[in-house]
Design a protein around this motif. Structure first.
Motif, PDB file in Angstrom:
ATOM      1  N   PHE A  23       0.826  -1.214   0.000  1.00  0.00           N
ATOM      2  CA  PHE A  23       0.000   0.000   0.000  1.00  0.00           C
ATOM      3  C   PHE A  23       0.856   1.259   0.000  1.00  0.00           C
ATOM      4  CE2 PHE A  23      -1.757   3.354   2.781  1.00  0.00           C
ATOM      5  CZ  PHE A  23      -2.708   3.849   1.917  1.00  0.00           C
ATOM      6  N   PHE A  24       1.834   1.325   0.894  1.00  0.00           N
ATOM      7  CA  PHE A  24       2.652   2.538   0.984  1.00  0.00           C
ATOM      8  C   PHE A  24       3.520   2.712  -0.268  1.00  0.00           C
ATOM      9  CE2 PHE A  24       1.932   1.865   5.620  1.00  0.00           C
ATOM     10  CZ  PHE A  24       1.231   3.039   5.832  1.00  0.00           C
ATOM     11  N   VAL A  25       3.912   1.595  -0.889  1.00  0.00           N
ATOM     12  CA  VAL A  25       4.626   1.706  -2.167  1.00  0.00           C
ATOM     13  C   VAL A  25       3.695   2.282  -3.230  1.00  0.00           C
ATOM     14  CG1 VAL A  25       5.657   0.376  -4.043  1.00  0.00           C
ATOM     15  CG2 VAL A  25       6.325  -0.091  -1.692  1.00  0.00           C
ATOM     16  N   SER A  26       2.425   1.826  -3.228  1.00  0.00           N
ATOM     17  CA  SER A  26       1.471   2.376  -4.199  1.00  0.00           C
ATOM     18  C   SER A  26       1.230   3.863  -3.953  1.00  0.00           C
ATOM     19  CB  SER A  26       0.146   1.603  -4.124  1.00  0.00           C
ATOM     20  OG  SER A  26      -0.509   1.818  -2.882  1.00  0.00           O
ATOM     21  N   VAL A  27       1.361   4.306  -2.689  1.00  0.00           N
ATOM     22  CA  VAL A  27       1.275   5.742  -2.389  1.00  0.00           C
ATOM     23  C   VAL A  27       2.401   6.487  -3.095  1.00  0.00           C
ATOM     24  CG1 VAL A  27       1.523   7.460  -0.565  1.00  0.00           C
ATOM     25  CG2 VAL A  27       0.077   5.476  -0.191  1.00  0.00           C
ATOM     26  N   GLY A  28       3.624   5.980  -2.974  1.00  0.00           N
ATOM     27  CA  GLY A  28       4.757   6.641  -3.613  1.00  0.00           C
ATOM     28  C   GLY A  28       4.682   6.633  -5.117  1.00  0.00           C
ATOM     29  N   MET A  29       4.017   5.628  -5.697  1.00  0.00           N
ATOM     30  CA  MET A  29       3.910   5.552  -7.161  1.00  0.00           C
ATOM     31  C   MET A  29       3.089   6.698  -7.744  1.00  0.00           C
ATOM     32  SD  MET A  29       3.345   1.434  -7.483  1.00  0.00           S
ATOM     33  CE  MET A  29       2.599   1.565  -9.104  1.00  0.00           C
ATOM     34  N   LEU A  30       2.260   7.320  -6.920  1.00  0.00           N
ATOM     35  CA  LEU A  30       1.413   8.417  -7.404  1.00  0.00           C
ATOM     36  C   LEU A  30       2.078   9.786  -7.281  1.00  0.00           C
ATOM     37  CD1 LEU A  30      -2.006   7.262  -5.915  1.00  0.00           C
ATOM     38  CD2 LEU A  30      -1.293   7.158  -8.297  1.00  0.00           C
ATOM     39  N   VAL A  31       3.302   9.815  -6.777  1.00  0.00           N
ATOM     40  CA  VAL A  31       4.011  11.088  -6.617  1.00  0.00           C
ATOM     41  C   VAL A  31       4.644  11.481  -7.949  1.00  0.00           C
ATOM     42  CG1 VAL A  31       5.853  12.287  -5.414  1.00  0.00           C
ATOM     43  CG2 VAL A  31       4.448  10.630  -4.191  1.00  0.00           C
ATOM     44  N   ASP A  32       4.237  12.622  -8.464  1.00  0.00           N
ATOM     45  CA  ASP A  32       4.764  13.153  -9.728  1.00  0.00           C
ATOM     46  C   ASP A  32       5.703  14.318  -9.415  1.00  0.00           C
ATOM     47  OD1 ASP A  32       5.284  14.152 -12.212  1.00  0.00           O
ATOM     48  OD2 ASP A  32       3.192  14.271 -12.855  1.00  0.00           O
ATOM     49  N   PRO A  33       6.987  14.207  -9.785  1.00  0.00           N
ATOM     50  CA  PRO A  33       7.926  15.312  -9.504  1.00  0.00           C
ATOM     51  C   PRO A  33       7.476  16.643 -10.092  1.00  0.00           C
ATOM     52  CG  PRO A  33       9.093  13.352 -10.235  1.00  0.00           C
ATOM     53  CD  PRO A  33       7.650  13.080 -10.446  1.00  0.00           C
TER      54      PRO A  33
END
Length: 749
Positions: free
Chosen positions: A279-289
């Protein structure tokens, strides 16, 4: 050869990257949650120079499962009894902080011109401090034994509960579009109805189920049964309009009251860790620089909003709950960050499609920054208090120390309050059980019986069966607490108390009669007067029925036994903390539990040798060892590794003790590979050191650290070693030892 599905490839990539990144974060002494988020950022499609996940939909599904198991584990750590025992003080602090931070978040969103739903969800995200991050910070700074840390953890538990309720409310708000106050009140009542219903029924049935199968359940079956109950409640929760996470939390809180709670927690931990990591990895996947660069100003403003808002409103909230200025500032400054629940609320908003996609990476960035600043905020609390104490007039400081909303009522008012609260609790719980029973009977049993019997006969059978089912509940509504100590004391205290007391009975009689009236009205065409008469007569029969009274008492006793089963087990096993602990809080000292590490240098030493009282000024009240509890240990009591010491002292004394016990451990062996035990065959040489000596006098064990395991004497098996046997040249012995010791032995032979 068949091709692996993308799900397996993506999962392999996620877990490998997450493993590497979390090891780095562990080395840097940062929370693992942030490591998972960074790992997700590295495997996301937004990173062009690294491998990325192909099928994000499947990973999102795993993430949803992760949220469910995270909240199930949170429920296992939660106890409704603990919340009730906390009193009103943590409730005041929690409500004050959450309300103020939500308003700040909504105002900040409006200042940037964001949409209405973006602002509301942002307020919910900023209101929830991170239990995981704060606990980790307290542990790293050695503050977990201090009293203010316990106050913060109490408020965080309540915040987690409010977060669950907030998620349900936000879902209703998002689906309803633009609900009015009546709809919102209806949503709150719906939450309360199902929460009480599930909890009461669950506590009545599930401990009995686990107890009846205790001999058949091992760790494997208990894990499967627990996760099955979790998923079943998640499905039921979605069927009635709530989220699966809410149902998982409810089931966790029900299982938390069982004897098996600690065992279930240990078994579920690896499952929670796996899916939680996804879940927390999927959170990071949505971060767009690109979004982070574009929204750099809002991120900076939101960080300042959290730091200043929690420092100010957190301090005020704890002061209103009865704390003095210094501990209130320590508590408020400690909560200046957001974490896992903010991610969950953001995921909810995205899944419902009611918030902008920019908000998710913004909140993640704010969480990362505030998490790194958490230790500095905790350390800054005491210096800030010192500055205020120097600059503000003493009468202002005294006034701030006396600010509180939790005042004790006078004796008579306290009796009335206690009695009315007990009556209201009993009435609400049994009314919900009665309403649920009526709804189930009319929804499922009535259509079935109408296919079997003629219409009027079916209605009569269903009505009688329904009344029999709810009769213990209706009798309890009318009669419970009529013979309590508070009722008797108020009745005898004044004649003016008697009419209000009789009125409480009449109100509850009317509520019980209303259920009978509704059943008659639904199933018959009698006149209102006749139905009222039937209702009053039926309730009167329930009140005078002795068998119904015994049945009601038996049900309540069984429920209370199930509710207290974990406490009973804790008392039997010597794990329950002493009742006098609460009295110490008025005197700047408290009890802290400190675990002795398994590699502690204190292991094997007596309390007199360790000198805890002389070195740290603390008193050891008990030592918990497995299922044994050693109360008031004396100086000759030996401390063992993995003991749990209950010590009494001030914040400073207990902090020093915790730091010392964590420091005094054996260092890991850097040459552990060289300590392998090996077996060698050795022939005793003529004229050597061992020729002509007995085994006892040879010094093979004491001097060379080796052990003789047998002697060859021409037999199929080795002969046992006699310590008085004399070694002679030509004897063939087999010895065991480390390589270096064996080499020393050979050199001497």
């Amino acid at each position: 050869m068949s091709e692996l599905p993308y799900l397996v490839k993506d999962l392999a990539l996620i877990l490998i990257v997450a493993g590497v990144v979390t090891i780095v974060f562990k080395k840097l002494k940062q929370p693992l949650v942030l490591g998972y988020v960074v790992a997700g950022f590295l495997v996301s499609p937004h990173m062009p120079y690294t491998m990325s996940v192909v099928d994000k939909a499947d990973i999102g599904t795993w993430g949803d499962i992760g949220v469910m198991f995270l909240l199930f584990s949170l429920g296992l750590d939660f106890s409704f009894k603990k919340i009730l025992k906390m009193g009103i003080s943590p409730v005041i602090a929690t409500c004050s902080i959450v309300f103020c931070m939500m308003m700040l978040g909504i105002l900040a969103g409006h200042a940037f011109g964001w949409s209405r739903m973006d602002c509301i969800f942002l307020g919910g995200m900023l209101a929830m401090s991170s239990t995981t991050i704060i606990y980790k910070a307290f542990d790293d700074l050695g503050l977990r034994q201090q009293r203010f840390a316990g106050l913060v953890m109490s408020v965080l538990i309540l915040e987690d509960i409010l977060a669950i309720v907030l998620m349900v409310m936000l879902s209703a708000l998002a689906i309803g579009g633009n609900p009015d106050g009546g709809e919102m009140l209806g949503s709150v009542m719906k939450i309360g109805f199902f929460l009480i219903l599930w909890f009461v029924v669950g506590i009545f049935l599930i401990p009995w189920l686990l107890r009846s199968m205790r001999k058949l359940i091992n760790n494997e079956t208990l894990l499967i049964v627990s996760l099955g109950l979790c998923c079943a409640m998640a499905v039921l929760s979605t069927k009635v309009g709530f989220s699966s996470a809410f149902g998982a939390f409810v089931m966790g809180s029900i299982l938390a009251e069982t004897v098996e709670a600690d065992r279930i927690t240990r078994l579920v931990e690896p499952v929670k860790n796996l899916f939680g990591a996804v879940f927390f990895v999927s959170v990071g996947m949505l971060v767009d620089p690109g979004v982070l660069v574009e929204y750099a100003l809002p991120i900076a403003v939101l960080v300042l909003t959290i730091l200043v808002g929690q420092a100010v409103f957190g301090t005020v909230g704890f002061m209103l709950s009865g704390q003095s200025l210094k501990p209130a500032m320590q508590c408020g400054f400690s909560m200046a960050q957001i974490g896992e629940f903010s991610f969950i609320i953001a995921s909810l908003g995205l899944s419902l499609g009611v918030i902008g996609k920019f908000l998710y990476p913004v909140v993640v960035a704010v969480s990362v920054i505030t998490t790194f600043l958490t230790p500095y905020m905790i350390r800054a609390a005491v210096p800030c208090y010192g500055m205020l104490e120097r600059r503000l007039p003493k009468k202002w400081i005294a006034a701030l120390n006396s600010v509180t909303l939790s005042r004790r009522p006078v004796n008579t008012k306290r009796k009335w309050k206690s009695l009315l609260v007990q009556m209201a609790r009993v009435t609400v719980i049994y009314a919900i059980l009665s309403g649920a029973s009526v709804a189930l009977m009319f929804t499922f049993f009535l259509p079935f019986i109408r296919h079997v019997l003629p219409h009027w006969w079916a209605n009569a059978v269903c009505g009688v069966a329904t009344l029999l089912i709810i009769s213990p509940f209706l009798r309890a509504i009318v009669m419970k607490k009529n013979h309590s100590e508070e009722f008797k004391a108020l009745w005898a205290e004044s004649v003016y108390n008697r009419f209000p007391l009789v009125f409480t009975i009449l109100v509850r009689l009317a509520i019980a009669s209303a259920f009978v009236f509704y059943i008659c009205n639904y199933l018959t065409r009698f006149t209102n007067a006749l139905m009222i008469s039937i209702a009053l007569a039926a309730v009167a029969l329930m009140i005078i029925s002795r068998s119904l009274k015994r049945h009601s008492i038996m049900m309540e006793r069984m429920f209370m036994q199930n509710l207290r089963s974990r406490e009973i087990a804790a008392e039997v096993l010597g794990q329950k903390r002493p009742l006098y602990e609460g009295r110490l809080l008025d005197r700047d000292i408290h009890i802290a539990e400190i675990d002795v590490p398994e590699d502690s240098l204190w292991g094997g030493k007596t309390l007199r040798q360790i000198g805890l009282r002389n070195k740290f000024g603390v008193h050891v009240s008990s030592i918990l060892r497995g299922i044994q509890r050693i109360n008031i240990p004396n100086g000759d009591t030996v401390v063992f590794p993995c003991d749990r010491i209950q010590a009494i002292g001030s914040d400073e004394q207990l902090t020093a003790l915790g730091a010392a016990i964590a420091k005094d451990v054996r260092q890991k062996d850097p040459d552990i590979e060289k300590r392998e035990m090996k077996l060698r065959q050795v022939v005793i040489r003529k004229g050597g050191v061992f020729d002509g000596k007995t085994m006892r006098d040879s010094g093979i064990r004491d001097k060379y650290n080796c052990m003789v395991v047998g002697i060859e004497e021409g037999k199929e098996n080795l002969s046992l070693v006699d310590p008085s046997r004399v070694l002679v040249s030509g004897d063939v012995i087999w010895i065991v030892g480390e390589e270096e010791d064996l080499m020393r032995f050979n050199a001497a032979n």
